[in-house]
Design a protein around this motif. Structure first.
Motif, short mmCIF file in Angstrom:
data_model
loop_
_atom_site.label_atom_id
_atom_site.label_comp_id
_atom_site.label_asym_id
_atom_site.label_seq_id
_atom_site.Cartn_x
_atom_site.Cartn_y
_atom_site.Cartn_z
N PRO A 6 -3.57 -9.24 -17.98
CA PRO A 6 -3.79 -10.29 -18.99
C PRO A 6 -2.48 -10.77 -19.59
N ARG A 9 -1.87 -12.14 -23.32
CA ARG A 9 -3.10 -12.17 -24.13
C ARG A 9 -3.17 -11.01 -25.11
N GLU A 100 -8.04 -6.59 -23.70
CA GLU A 100 -8.54 -7.77 -23.01
C GLU A 100 -10.03 -7.64 -22.67
N ARG A 219 -4.88 -8.21 -29.78
CA ARG A 219 -4.91 -9.45 -29.01
C ARG A 219 -3.95 -10.46 -29.64
N SER A 221 -4.20 -13.59 -30.00
CA SER A 221 -4.89 -14.53 -30.87
C SER A 221 -5.00 -14.01 -32.29
#
Length: 383
Positions: A6, A9, A100, A219, A221
């Motif tokens: 990932p 991410r 992830e 993560r 985000s």
């Protein structure tokens, strides 16, 4: 088989070191817990946010359980990978894939050792390998001396080349307040130093210090909205080719050739894209071998590369910008400290801050050049 990872991410959201140098009165776990608490706070989180623990302690085979108990946590997952100094890069790979997948939400990766204040030594007699033990090697030093001697024989590498690694590390350490070893170090001092296992002298060996380190991963985000700049993990790979170096087909080539190539492929970068490399320099020969195997210079050219000044302050490839294991710290295992220095460079928080660091590499080594693991970190600009 094709690697899947990932890319970017997941990210380092918090980091910290604690007790580097000599910190009497602390157990290894107490040092680790202090670094862990600082890293969680650095991310702007609390222990209640942590649901996975990754640890590899030098003196506790059940460290995953002890760490959870010490912090008062009941994590969803614990990992106590014991591959030596490479364990922490491997922890990052596992944590990234678990994040992830949604299996965990926040991983705390930590390490600490009171090796120096507890009277620990760098070298011991080997007891875990029946094939090597009859020859009474000094573990782990003799294995590295074997690699160094062979590299000299095959490629003309010199003790001056080995010394160049130590001198570069000391030059970086001089301007790092956290570094344990400071003060002048000359080529003459390196070449005249007491020999331990030919051609490895005292000046070719890492420090013996106390210290702890920790990082928090989540993560990207989420990390980008936390207290500090997120440092995305672009790629991570590990490779193991042997345990005893006596099983190596060629002692001048390590599994860093595999782990580095895979990690960089995942990250979508090449060696020329990497602004700084933080390499596990338990011995000066490590830096030379890893520079070659990671693709920063051709095989056999590592000695000449370091002697050119390339890895020192002002060089083309700044290496171990905190002073590394040779001059900053080496509390039993150094891997997580290399990760933190790479992340600090990307954050813009390093003591010897470089300009324009968007991609940094950290490489860990365990055993006698046995286990290799590489991570590539990036800034948010690399997304």
């Amino acid at each position: 088989m094709t690697d899947t990872f990932p890319r970017a991410r997941t990210a380092i959201a918090g980091l910290a070191t604690f007790g580097i140098g000599e910190t009497p009165g602390y157990s290894s776990m107490e040092l680790t817990a202090q670094a862990a608490l600082l890293a969680v706070a650095d991310a702007g989180l609390t222990l209640a946010d942590v649901d996975a623990l990754f640890i590899c302690q030098p003196d506790d085979f059940f460290a995953g359980l002890s760490f959870a108990e010490y912090l008062g946590l009941q994590p969803r997952y614990t990992d106590n990978n014991r591959t030596g100094g490479s364990a922490f890069m491997s922890h990052m790979a596992v944590a990234a894939m678990m994040l992830e997948a949604g299996y965990i939400d926040c991983a705390l990766i930590a390490y600490g050792s009171n090796q120096r204040s507890n009277g620990g030594k760098l070298a011991t007699k080997i007891t875990n390998n029946q094939w090597d033990a009859p020859y009474a090697p000094i573990f782990p030093l003799t294995g590295y001396a074997l690699a160094a001697a062979r590299h000299m024989h095959e490629y003309g590498t010199t003790r001056e080349d080995l010394a160049a690694v130590a001198l570069a590390a000391r030059a970086w350490a001089q301007t790092n307040p956290e570094a344990f070893a400071k003060g002048p170090l000359t080529l003459e001092e390196c070449l005249s130093a007491r020999m331990i296992s030919t051609p490895i002298s005292v000046r070719d060996c890492c420090l013996v210090t106390d210290g702890a380190a920790a990082i928090v991963m989540t993560r990207t985000s989420r990390a980008r909205d936390l207290a500090k700049p997120a440092v995305p993990l672009l790629g991570a790979a590990a490779a193991t080719w042997w345990n005893s170096i006596a099983q190596a087909k060629d002692v001048t080539v390590t599994a860093a050739r595999e782990s580095g190539a895979r990690a960089m492929a995942m990250a979508g970068v090449s060696p020329s894209d990497i602004r700084t490399a933080q390499l596990y320099d338990a011995f000066t020969i490590n830096t030379i071998l890893f520079l070659e195997d990671l693709g920063f210079c051709p095989k056999g050219e590592g000695g000449r590369f370091v002697s050119s000044g390339a890895i020192a302050p002002g060089g083309s490839l700044p290496v171990n910008t905190n002073g590394g294991g040779l001059s900053c710290c080496h509390p039993g295992m150094y891997g997580l400290f290399a990760v933190i220095e790479a992340a600090r460079q990307i954050r813009g928080e390093a003591a010897n801050q470089l300009s324009g660091v968007d991609v940094a590499l950290a490489h860990g080594n365990g055993g006698t050049l046995s286990s290799q693991a590489t991570v590539v970190l990036g800034s948010l600009a690399t997304l």
